[in-house]
Write a protein that holds these residues in place. Structure first.
Motif, PDB file in Angstrom:
ATOM      1  N   UNK A   3       0.846  -1.398  -0.008  1.00 53.86           N
ATOM      2  CA  UNK A   3      -0.048   0.068  -0.131  1.00 53.86           C
ATOM      3  C   UNK A   3       0.971   1.266   0.080  1.00 53.86           C
ATOM      4  N   UNK A   4       1.898   1.192   0.678  1.00 56.92           N
ATOM      5  CA  UNK A   4       3.026   2.416   0.917  1.00 56.92           C
ATOM      6  C   UNK A   4       3.412   2.694  -0.447  1.00 56.92           C
ATOM      7  N   UNK A   5       4.039   1.448  -1.146  1.00 51.86           N
ATOM      8  CA  UNK A   5       4.661   1.600  -2.148  1.00 51.86           C
ATOM      9  C   UNK A   5       3.898   2.316  -3.367  1.00 51.86           C
ATOM     10  N   UNK A   6       2.394   1.954  -3.620  1.00 52.33           N
ATOM     11  CA  UNK A   6       1.659   2.538  -4.228  1.00 52.33           C
ATOM     12  C   UNK A   6       1.391   3.894  -4.144  1.00 52.33           C
ATOM     13  N   UNK A   7       1.260   4.219  -2.658  1.00 46.31           N
ATOM     14  CA  UNK A   7       1.020   5.733  -2.671  1.00 46.31           C
ATOM     15  C   UNK A   7       2.254   6.604  -2.742  1.00 46.31           C
TER      16      UNK A   7
ATOM     17  N   UNK B 140      10.356  -2.821   1.719  1.00 44.30           N
ATOM     18  CA  UNK B 140       9.970  -1.478   1.684  1.00 44.30           C
ATOM     19  C   UNK B 140      11.221  -0.730   1.462  1.00 44.30           C
ATOM     20  N   UNK B 141      12.317  -0.952   2.002  1.00 48.22           N
ATOM     21  CA  UNK B 141      13.515  -0.315   1.832  1.00 48.22           C
ATOM     22  C   UNK B 141      13.967  -0.528   0.309  1.00 48.22           C
ATOM     23  N   UNK B 142      14.068  -1.591  -0.386  1.00 54.21           N
ATOM     24  CA  UNK B 142      14.351  -1.863  -1.586  1.00 54.21           C
ATOM     25  C   UNK B 142      13.360  -0.960  -2.662  1.00 54.21           C
ATOM     26  N   UNK B 143      12.314  -0.683  -2.239  1.00 49.24           N
ATOM     27  CA  UNK B 143      11.365  -0.162  -3.254  1.00 49.24           C
ATOM     28  C   UNK B 143      11.716   1.419  -3.119  1.00 49.24           C
ATOM     29  N   UNK B 144      12.283   1.956  -2.121  1.00 52.71           N
ATOM     30  CA  UNK B 144      12.633   3.641  -2.028  1.00 52.71           C
ATOM     31  C   UNK B 144      12.009   4.071  -0.854  1.00 52.71           C
ATOM     32  N   UNK B 145      11.226   3.217  -0.159  1.00 56.06           N
ATOM     33  CA  UNK B 145      10.751   3.775   0.937  1.00 56.06           C
ATOM     34  C   UNK B 145      11.837   4.133   2.153  1.00 56.06           C
ATOM     35  N   UNK B 146      11.815   5.164   2.901  1.00 60.19           N
ATOM     36  CA  UNK B 146      12.523   5.390   3.902  1.00 60.19           C
ATOM     37  C   UNK B 146      12.155   4.591   5.345  1.00 60.19           C
TER      38      UNK B 146
END
Ligand SMILES: CNc1ncnc2c1ncn2[C@@H]1O[C@H](COP(=O)(O)O)[C@@H](O)[C@H]1O
Ligand SMILES: [Zn+2]
Length: 344
Positions: free
Chosen positions: A152-156, A188-194
């Protein structure tokens, strides 16, 4: 000399949305839901009062009952943003756990969309604050939900033009083990989320912290029991220092939640004296009846900080944000205010 405390610009990097709901917003919510019979004493911990951390988590359950529709979320988020702005906060990173409410039809996706809508509306209304959002994983909900939350976080993150910047791991620290969340956090980290992780908020989490610090996170929430003097270890401290991972420190939250015995015993001093990036934050300004300028004043009076030390503290927090695109403009803002604050 600084003329008034309002003149200090502030950075808030650790604020849980539903923990930040003020008294006046609670009153509006109670008026919407009189049948719940909720009184303000059930949603906040006043000055001089202490609760166990466990009791603090009961308070969040009460607030969640009051905030269970999209309309509630929109009002709460807008009120919280305006209140931080009125306190002098120029940059706010809000975090919140997406919740699904069967009875009202609210979905997790709508929950996040509504918070984003609140951020956009405040921007359009000219509220003088930049706001970014971290999607929160509540450790009580387990690994599978954590993985869904990351998706969800990645989508947003991709669809909001950078308003969603990261992922938070929070919730009752005595429940579950961090190892279960490793795959979700790595993804999460791999997709660029801090990543901002609540670490060692209670004693006896040293193993978990050791494991999660290997990711490594981009910031640490609390870190109360990381250092050897309080039952952590030098190896934990070394890991934090090696990566120069900033700590989000919440004085009143820790004192009222009784993980720290008094303000003067707060681990702020340990890290600050070491010159480690330490950011003063509120955690839950509504539940703990505080605001960010009050937390700065408390740090100043407890640890003998000058107005200039406080300015430097808030200025250094700019380097710890998850929005690098805003850092230059924030630095500019701080530098413009500096001469009027210290009459240079
Ligand atoms: C006091 N120390 C703390 N330690 C750990 N997690 C905390 C917290 N304070 C708040 N939360 C987390 O934030 C949620 C409320 O906001 P949202 O519904 O997400 O906006 C709580 O349910 C908990 O998961
Ligand atoms: Zn927190």
């Amino acid at each position: 000399m600084m003329s008034s405390k309002e003149a200090l610009s502030l950075m808030e990097l650790h604020a849980h949305l539903n923990g930040s709901v003020s008294f006046s917003t609670i009153e509006k919510l109670v008026a919407r839901k009189p049948h719940l019979n909720i009184e303000h004493g059930m949603t906040a911990i006043r000055s001089g009062q202490r609760r166990t951390l466990d009791e603090c988590f009961q308070v969040f359950k009460v607030i969640h009952q009051l905030v269970d529709t999209e309309e509630d979320i929109l009002m709460v988020a807008k009120d919280v943003i305006r209140e931080f702005a009125a306190d002098g906060v120029k940059y706010l990173e809000l975090r919140s756990t997406p919740r699904k409410e069967k009875t009202t039809g609210m979905t997790k996706r709508r929950y996040v969309e509504t918070v984003i809508e609140a951020i956009r509306q405040c921007k359009n209304e000219g509220v003088d604050i930049e706001v970014r959002f971290l999607v929160a994983v509540d450790r009580r909900n387990g690994a599978e939900v954590a993985m869904e939350t990351v998706k969800l976080a990645e989508d947003f993150m991709l669809s909001t033009g950078g308003l969603v910047v990261g992922l938070d791991l929070s919730g009752d620290p005595t429940v579950g083990h961090g190892r279960d969340f490793l795959p979700a956090l790595q993804k999460a980290k791999n997709c660029g989320l801090k990543l901002s992780l609540h670490l060692s908020e209670v004693p006896s989490q040293a193993d978990e912290s050791e494991l999660l610090l290997n990711i490594p996170p981009d910031r640490i929430g609390h870190g109360t029991f990381l250092h050897p003097e309080v039952g952590g270890s030098q190896s934990l401290v070394d890991k934090v220092r090696k990566h120069n991972t900033p700590l989000e420190l919440c004085l009143t939250s820790n004192v009222k939640g009784q993980t720290v015995s008094s303000y003067s015993q707060h681990h702020f001093l340990y890290w600050y004296q070491m010159g480690h990036p330490s950011v003063i934050c509120t955690d839950d300004k509504g539940v703990f009846c505080t605001d960010l300028s009050q937390e700065y004043q408390l740090a100043a009076s407890t640890f003998n900080l000058s107005q200039e030390d406080m300015w430097t503290l808030s200025h250094k927090a700019i380097d710890c944000t998850f929005a690098p695109d805003l850092q230059q403009q924030l630095h500019q803002k701080w530098l413009e205010l500096q001469p009027t604050l210290f009459q240079l």
